[in-house]
Scaffold this motif. Structure first.
Motif, PDB file in Angstrom:
ATOM      1  N   ILE A   1      -9.370  -8.119   1.252  1.00 40.73           N
ATOM      2  CA  ILE A   1     -10.018  -8.842   0.160  1.00 40.73           C
ATOM      3  C   ILE A   1      -9.002  -8.957  -0.976  1.00 40.73           C
ATOM      4  N   ILE A   2      -8.610 -10.171  -1.297  1.00 47.87           N
ATOM      5  CA  ILE A   2      -7.598 -10.418  -2.312  1.00 47.87           C
ATOM      6  C   ILE A   2      -8.160 -11.390  -3.340  1.00 47.87           C
ATOM      7  N   PRO A   3      -7.646 -11.347  -4.576  1.00 37.85           N
ATOM      8  CA  PRO A   3      -8.139 -12.274  -5.610  1.00 37.85           C
ATOM      9  C   PRO A   3      -7.465 -13.634  -5.501  1.00 37.85           C
ATOM     10  N   LYS A   4      -8.234 -14.663  -5.861  1.00 39.50           N
ATOM     11  CA  LYS A   4      -7.740 -16.030  -5.929  1.00 39.50           C
ATOM     12  C   LYS A   4      -7.902 -16.513  -7.373  1.00 39.50           C
TER      13      LYS A   4
ATOM     14  N   TRP B   1      -9.118 -18.751 -17.407  1.00 37.73           N
ATOM     15  CA  TRP B   1      -8.515 -18.311 -16.159  1.00 37.73           C
ATOM     16  C   TRP B   1      -9.384 -17.193 -15.591  1.00 37.73           C
ATOM     17  N   TYR B   2      -9.808 -17.341 -14.369  1.00 31.24           N
ATOM     18  CA  TYR B   2     -10.695 -16.348 -13.767  1.00 31.24           C
ATOM     19  C   TYR B   2     -10.324 -16.140 -12.302  1.00 31.24           C
ATOM     20  N   ARG B   3     -10.740 -15.004 -11.795  1.00 34.34           N
ATOM     21  CA  ARG B   3     -10.436 -14.625 -10.414  1.00 34.34           C
ATOM     22  C   ARG B   3     -11.712 -14.600  -9.593  1.00 34.34           C
ATOM     23  N   ARG B   4     -11.580 -15.089  -8.354  1.00 34.51           N
ATOM     24  CA  ARG B   4     -12.623 -14.933  -7.344  1.00 34.51           C
ATOM     25  C   ARG B   4     -12.020 -14.200  -6.157  1.00 34.51           C
ATOM     26  N   TRP B   5     -12.772 -13.253  -5.620  1.00 33.29           N
ATOM     27  CA  TRP B   5     -12.269 -12.451  -4.524  1.00 33.29           C
ATOM     28  C   TRP B   5     -12.696 -13.068  -3.195  1.00 33.29           C
ATOM     29  N   ALA B   6     -11.737 -13.130  -2.268  1.00 37.45           N
ATOM     30  CA  ALA B   6     -11.970 -13.751  -0.968  1.00 37.45           C
ATOM     31  C   ALA B   6     -11.465 -12.828   0.134  1.00 37.45           C
TER      32      ALA B   6
ATOM     33  N   PRO C   1      -2.448 -23.874 -10.811  1.00 32.91           N
ATOM     34  CA  PRO C   1      -1.301 -24.727 -10.452  1.00 32.91           C
ATOM     35  C   PRO C   1      -0.012 -23.952 -10.239  1.00 32.91           C
ATOM     36  N   HIS C   2      -0.032 -22.652 -10.486  1.00 28.19           N
ATOM     37  CA  HIS C   2       1.173 -21.845 -10.376  1.00 28.19           C
ATOM     38  C   HIS C   2       1.248 -21.198  -8.994  1.00 28.19           C
ATOM     39  N   PRO C   3       2.438 -20.871  -8.533  1.00 26.67           N
ATOM     40  CA  PRO C   3       2.585 -20.282  -7.190  1.00 26.67           C
ATOM     41  C   PRO C   3       2.177 -18.818  -7.124  1.00 26.67           C
ATOM     42  N   HIS C   4       1.950 -18.173  -8.260  1.00 26.42           N
ATOM     43  CA  HIS C   4       1.597 -16.760  -8.268  1.00 26.42           C
ATOM     44  C   HIS C   4       0.109 -16.608  -8.564  1.00 26.42           C
ATOM     45  N   GLN C   5      -0.382 -15.389  -8.412  1.00 29.14           N
ATOM     46  CA  GLN C   5      -1.785 -15.081  -8.651  1.00 29.14           C
ATOM     47  C   GLN C   5      -1.949 -14.238  -9.914  1.00 29.14           C
ATOM     48  N   HIS C   6      -1.130 -14.492 -10.923  1.00 33.72           N
ATOM     49  CA  HIS C   6      -1.209 -13.795 -12.189  1.00 33.72           C
ATOM     50  C   HIS C   6      -1.630 -14.767 -13.282  1.00 33.72           C
TER      51      HIS C   6
END
Length: 749
Positions: free
Chosen positions: A302-305, A260-265, A323-328
């Motif tokens: 700028i928020i994480p995805k 699981w990883y985050r990309r900032w957009a 696949p989850h509705p949250h960004q955690h």
């Protein structure tokens, strides 16, 4: 097939938010995990100590050589179990409440019912308890919150995950890992299962070698290895599951890595005047309407995805958005304690290791000292070999034969000595080790349910409160993790509800009856004519908050005791009112029926309520009688009006006949009557009225009718004799009994 997914990129290249991860990025995460501060081996050792595995093979071998019997008194395990019991005793439930908006109460109640249902069926309490034990022992525990993979089971699943399966970005500082860049989980699964999970990569999964799996998946990753601890040397636990798969070339398992990883957009945020913020969607007319109405503003942020990928060695099996509705992360950490400089987690066992080892060593030394003997003899004093003599001297029924010739020599000596003074010192050291365990952990004997040093109930309560204060930080971290698990479950529930209309029946309890809540009900605004959803779950997502409600039996018993003491000083009437609330706190079957029976009995026995009930019944009877009388009066008035209408019609018809007779007898009075009527304000009806349609007989000629008016027929009935003439009468016009009375005097002549 995998070439596009395993390409490399330049490190200076700026990756877009929806770009899949590359092998270089994944390898960088793995190298970063390898270079983290080592702590998992120590955590495994601490967990073994809590489980009672406190003597390793090397120590057992040395004790055997010295003749010291192995001894162990596990005082770490009871302390950890006491802390876990305290968590179970103070366990709380989730409750969804409207966040300052009273209109969200129905939605909050419905979500609260669904959340409590998910808490029971997803095994959330069990998963959190298992993770709490790991956090209290070694400093970290994990709870996975996800959807069930089996559609036949409950839709949501919560399970505890072992710490050695998860690696995370230890540079993050947030407790919920909101600022962490990555997190991955390694698991060994059967190849058949892995091939069915990723059928498009079944070939490489079924035919690849094990060497590259081992090299990349865990060659340098610590943890999950055997700690070398064992109950005895002949029962040493040599391998763990990971080590067995590592060395077994014939196994049918592969190591999968869930990353699981985050990309900032950079995105556009629509912020409403109420404070709610959503990602702006140009195709959504509601967003444009909010902007045109001045009810929201646009902001660039700028928020994480969040994204998820699956790797098997260097091969990427899947990569896509979360696949989850949250960004955690779907893995919630339960923290114990963390080092200030490195962020390494640690638990209560770290400080208990030395007192535990010291206690075990003291017990072994004490047991050895109680049975050990020191023999001073000259060479040749015994008539046996040294090996046989040592075995015989260690027995309680020792039978030692001395050499008489040797003992007869001058200077011959044979003496057995025991050192009991040293045993007393070691006994004090052993007790000091037990007391040191309480000092370093803060978990007293009273907290463990044992008899301590308290001489009164107040002292014992004070010691118990001191132990609770000692684990306050641990319980606070657990409470935060529990709240996070509840929020993730609630986000899944809200997403699955969607915008479809749903009817939820909230079960009642002892005090509250069941009620029905309709969610996402379509309605039309009467002012604007726009369709909207009442009790919209999606819009109410940010209107709810989570709070903990204690639900354990001990907490209810405590509440019941406090309420009982308060009720004793209340008047009898108030005690009757509070009784249903006391029954609700009791663990009794059929509480609803008991409360209903109490209320019925109370209502019958209370004189005030009886008088009030009689008064209501009398008032109801009087009201019914009053309504019956009014109804009879209305019927009588209706009949009277109908009779008056008939009478008026008859009088009108008679007057019309009299007027017609006068005009027919004297036509010359008609113009005069018209003038009189006009002077009185009469106007001809326009349009004309209805024809009464009186029957007209075949009358004789007008000349014959004008000769003389027919006399009024006299009454000849013997039952109703005629009224005698009273002389001059004040009646005029149609009121006169005869038509001739309407003519002027002398007209008959």
């Amino acid at each position: 097939m995998l070439a596009e997914q395993t390409h490399t990129t330049d490190e200076t290249e700026l990756q877009p938010a929806d770009a899949p991860i590359t092998v270089d990025e994944f390898a960088q995460f793995v190298r970063e995990a390898i270079n983290q501060q080592p702590w998992r081996a120590n955590a495994d050792k601490e967990a073994d100590y809590a489980d009672g595995n406190q003597l390793d093979s090397e120590l057992l071998q040395r004790q055997k050589m010295l003749g010291i019997p192995p001894a162990k008194e596990n005082i770490i395990g009871p302390a950890i179990r006491a802390v876990c019991g305290y968590e179970a005793k103070t366990r709380t439930d989730w409750r969804v409440t409207p966040d300052g908006d009273p209109q969200g109460q129905d939605v909050a109640d419905a979500l609260n019912y669904r959340l409590n249902q998910a808490e029971r069926h997803s095994r959330a309490d069990r998963a959190l308890s298992d993770a709490f034990r790991s956090a209290a022992t070694v400093g970290i525990g994990w709870v996975e919150v996800t959807r069930a993979s089996n559609a036949l089971q409950f839709p949501y699943k919560c399970r505890a995950v072992h710490r050695n399966e998860i690696w995370w970005d230890m540079q993050s500082v947030e407790p919920d890992l909101e600022d962490a860049r990555w997190l991955f989980r390694r698991r060994w699964v059967d190849r058949q299962r892995a091939a069915r999970m990723f059928p498009e990569h079944a070939t490489i999964i079924m035919h690849s070698a094990d060497k590259w799996i081992a090299d990349l998946a865990g060659e340098m990753l610590e943890g999950g290895q055997s700690t070398g601890l064992a109950q005895a040397i002949d029962a040493e636990r040599a391998w763990t599951v990971q080590e067995d798969n590592w060395y077994n070339d014939e196994n049918q398992q592969v190591c999968l890595t869930e990353l699981w990883y985050r990309r900032w957009a950079e995105v556009t945020i629509l912020r409403a005047h109420t404070g709610r913020a959503v990602e702006y969607d140009p195709s959504n007319p509601a967003h444009d309407a909010m902007l045109h109405a001045g009810r929201g503003v646009l902001e660039r942020q700028i928020i994480p995805k969040m994204r998820r990928a699956y790797f098997m060695g260097p091969h990427c099996l899947h990569d896509g958005p979360t696949p989850h509705p949250h960004q955690h992360f779907p893995y919630v950490p339960v923290w114990g304690n963390r080092e200030d400089m490195t962020g390494i987690p640690y638990g209560l066992v770290r400080d208990m290791l030395f007192p535990q080892d010291n206690l075990n060593a003291s017990i072994s030394k004490l047991r050895w000292g109680m049975s050990a003997t020191r023999i001073e003899r000259t060479k040749g004093a015994v008539a046996m070999t040294d090996e046989v003599f040592r075995r015989m001297a260690a027995r309680v029924d020792a039978d030692i034969t001395l050499d008489a010739d040797h003992m007869a020599r001058p200077g011959a000596r044979f003496e057995v000595k025991r050192d009991f003074q040293l045993n007393a010192q070691q006994f004090d050291l052993m007790n000091d080790s037990r007391r040191a365990m309480e000092r370093v952990s803060g978990i007293t004997a009273a907290f463990q349910g044992q008899k301590g040093t308290a001489a009164s109930g107040i002292q014992e309560q004070t010691q118990l409160e001191q132990s609770q204060v000692a684990v306050a930080d641990l319980m606070d971290n657990f409470k935060e993790a529990r709240r996070m698990v509840g929020e993730l479950l609630m986000s899944l529930i809200i997403t699955d509800m969607g915008k479809a209309e749903q009817t939820i029946v909230i079960e009642g309890d002892t005090l509250n009856p069941p009620r029905t809540v309709v969610l996402n009900h379509p309605e039309i605004d009467p002012d604007t004519g726009i369709q909207y959803l009442s009790n919209d779950v999606q819009r109410t997502r940010l209107m709810v908050a989570l709070e903990d409600v204690p639900s354990s039996s001990s907490f209810r018993a405590q509440q019941l005791a406090a309420l009982s003491e308060s009720v004793k000083s209340l008047p009898q009437k108030l005690q009757t009112v509070v009784m249903p609330f006391m029954i609700d706190l009791m663990d009794l079957p059929r509480k609803d029926q008991i409360v209903q029976a109490i209320r019925q009995a109370t209502a019958q026995a209370d004189p005030e309520q009886l008088r009030e009930q009689i008064k209501r019944e009398l008032m109801f009877e009087l009201k019914e009688r009053e309504l019956a009388i009014k109804e009879s009066e209305s019927e009588a008035k209706i009949k009277k009006l109908m009779a008056e209408a008939v009478q008026t019609g008859v009088q009108a018809a008679f007057s019309a006949m009299q007027a017609g007779a006068q005009v027919a007898h004297m036509p010359q009075i008609a113009p005069i009557a018209d003038v009189v009527m006009q002077g009185a304000g009469y106007k001809r009806p326009n349009p004309m009225g209805d024809d009464p349609n009186f029957p007209q007989p075949t009358a004789p000629a007008v000349a014959e009718q004008a000769q003389a008016a027919p006399e009024v027929r006299q009454n000849t009935s013997p039952t109703f004799p005629p009224v005698p003439d009273d002389g001059a009468s004040p009646m005029q016009g149609i009121e006169t009994p005869e038509t001739a009375d309407n003519l002027p005097e002398g007209a008959e002549a």
